[in-house]
Design a protein around this motif. Structure first.
Motif, PDB file in Angstrom:
ATOM      1  N   PHE A   3       0.854  -1.179   0.000  1.00 25.37           N
ATOM      2  CA  PHE A   3       0.000   0.000   0.000  1.00 25.37           C
ATOM      3  C   PHE A   3       0.897   1.237   0.000  1.00 25.37           C
ATOM      4  O   PHE A   3       1.895   1.293   0.721  1.00 25.37           O
ATOM      5  CB  PHE A   3      -0.892   0.022   1.234  1.00 25.37           C
ATOM      6  CG  PHE A   3      -2.096  -0.878   1.133  1.00 25.37           C
ATOM      7  CD1 PHE A   3      -3.357  -0.340   0.929  1.00 25.37           C
ATOM      8  CD2 PHE A   3      -1.973  -2.252   1.236  1.00 25.37           C
ATOM      9  CE1 PHE A   3      -4.474  -1.158   0.837  1.00 25.37           C
ATOM     10  CE2 PHE A   3      -3.085  -3.080   1.144  1.00 25.37           C
ATOM     11  CZ  PHE A   3      -4.336  -2.533   0.938  1.00 25.37           C
ATOM     12  N   SER A  14      -4.669   5.749   0.871  1.00 23.93           N
ATOM     13  CA  SER A  14      -3.683   4.778   0.414  1.00 23.93           C
ATOM     14  C   SER A  14      -4.250   3.988  -0.746  1.00 23.93           C
ATOM     15  O   SER A  14      -5.469   3.874  -0.916  1.00 23.93           O
ATOM     16  CB  SER A  14      -3.256   3.838   1.551  1.00 23.93           C
ATOM     17  OG  SER A  14      -4.369   3.116   2.051  1.00 23.93           O
ATOM     18  N   SER A  16      -3.467   0.281  -3.178  1.00 28.61           N
ATOM     19  CA  SER A  16      -2.766  -1.004  -3.241  1.00 28.61           C
ATOM     20  C   SER A  16      -2.312  -1.278  -4.666  1.00 28.61           C
ATOM     21  O   SER A  16      -3.082  -1.080  -5.618  1.00 28.61           O
ATOM     22  CB  SER A  16      -3.690  -2.130  -2.781  1.00 28.61           C
ATOM     23  OG  SER A  16      -3.155  -3.393  -3.130  1.00 28.61           O
ATOM     24  N   GLY A 171      -8.716  -3.195   2.984  1.00 33.24           N
ATOM     25  CA  GLY A 171      -8.196  -1.928   3.476  1.00 33.24           C
ATOM     26  C   GLY A 171      -8.050  -1.835   4.982  1.00 33.24           C
ATOM     27  O   GLY A 171      -8.264  -2.808   5.725  1.00 33.24           O
ATOM     28  N   SER A 236      -4.086  -4.471   3.940  1.00 28.42           N
ATOM     29  CA  SER A 236      -3.469  -3.346   4.649  1.00 28.42           C
ATOM     30  C   SER A 236      -3.092  -3.768   6.066  1.00 28.42           C
ATOM     31  O   SER A 236      -3.893  -4.395   6.759  1.00 28.42           O
ATOM     32  CB  SER A 236      -4.440  -2.166   4.705  1.00 28.42           C
ATOM     33  OG  SER A 236      -3.957  -1.172   5.594  1.00 28.42           O
TER      34      SER A 236
END
Length: 266
Positions: A3, A14, A16, A171, A236
């Motif tokens: 991330f 953020s 990915s 996330g 994450s």
């Protein structure tokens, strides 16, 4: 996979590298009560300064992240329904009419951002490698137990995507370090994963009748059960409680919080 964090005008998010389409997992959006819409039309929310602040937050987020200034929203109910919104539903907050009840959105249309909200629950963004179908899912423990992931994967299959071609990013959410629960939650995760539930929960040390659950890992394993390759699932490491300076947490604030958004767009 990893991330990468970004910032713009005081907002942070953020992305990915597992997802080949535009997306983001935001940090804090505004202050407590700065919702994109209001269910009970309270007087505070209707004040001009709050409305203008909410619109400014979303304008800046879309501008900074390179999104069009109109997004599709849900009114989340901790279920497992996924719906396909029409393009004309896309709008910019504040919303004065509640969006339809559901916990996931999917689309095969390009340029149509889909959003879900979290403040401890697990956001999951999905798409196929060709970038022809995408979904945004809100997976609290109840929705996870009701197989929100299964509903999302099924919705993408209906759009022509194959499970083996899907990519997923899980996330920021409450981490296994902080998700203390009763045994009813453990039972629900075992019922969902069956024999694959080993290691996603354990008794909390020194606390009677309390257990720790790794809700991100539960959703990761469910994706794998449904045929999403492990190599294309990114998770994450961020915990919304441990990193309270960046994220809102419903648990740690006892509900006195704002929200985060997770958005995906083909």
């Amino acid at each position: 996979m990893a991330f990468t964090s970004y910032e713009y005008k005081g907002l942070c998010w953020s992305c990915s590298d597992a997802l080949p389409v535009k997306h983001l997992f935001s940090g804090r959006l505004g202050e407590p009560g700065d919702w994109p819409y209001s269910a009970d039309r309270e007087e505070r929310w209707l004040r001009d300064e709050v409305q203008n602040r909410v619109r400014g937050i979303w304008t800046d987020l879309c501008e900074g992240a390179g999104l069009p200034g109109a997004v599709c929203f849900t009114r989340q109910v901790h279920g497992s329904a996924v719906r396909r919104p029409a393009r004309e539903e896309a709008t910019l907050p504040p919303l004065h009419t509640l969006p339809p009840d559901c916990d996931g959105l999917c689309t095969g249309e390009k340029g149509l951002p889909l959003a879900v909200f979290t403040a401890d629950c697990v956001p999951v963004l999905l798409c196929d490698r060709a970038g022809t179908a995408a979904a945004a899912l809100h997976c609290g423990w109840k929705g996870t137990a009701r197989d929100m992931i299964g509903s999302g994967v099924a919705a993408l299959r209906e759009l022509g995507a194959e499970s083996g071609e899907l990519c997923a990013a899980i996330g920021p959410a409450i981490g296994a370090c902080c998700f203390e629960v009763g045994f009813e939650v453990v039972e629900a995760m075992i019922a969902l994963l069956g024999g694959d539930a080993e290691g996603v929960w354990w008794p909390e040390e020194g606390v009677k009748d309390k257990y720790m659950v790794d809700l991100k890992e539960v959703n990761r394993r469910r994706l794998m059960q449904l045929g999403v390759p492990e190599s294309r699932i990114d998770v994450s490491p961020d915990c919304t409680i441990c990193q309270g300076e960046r994220y809102w947490s419903h648990r740690s604030t006892k509900g006195l919080r704002g929200t985060q958004a997770s958005i995906i767009m083909l």
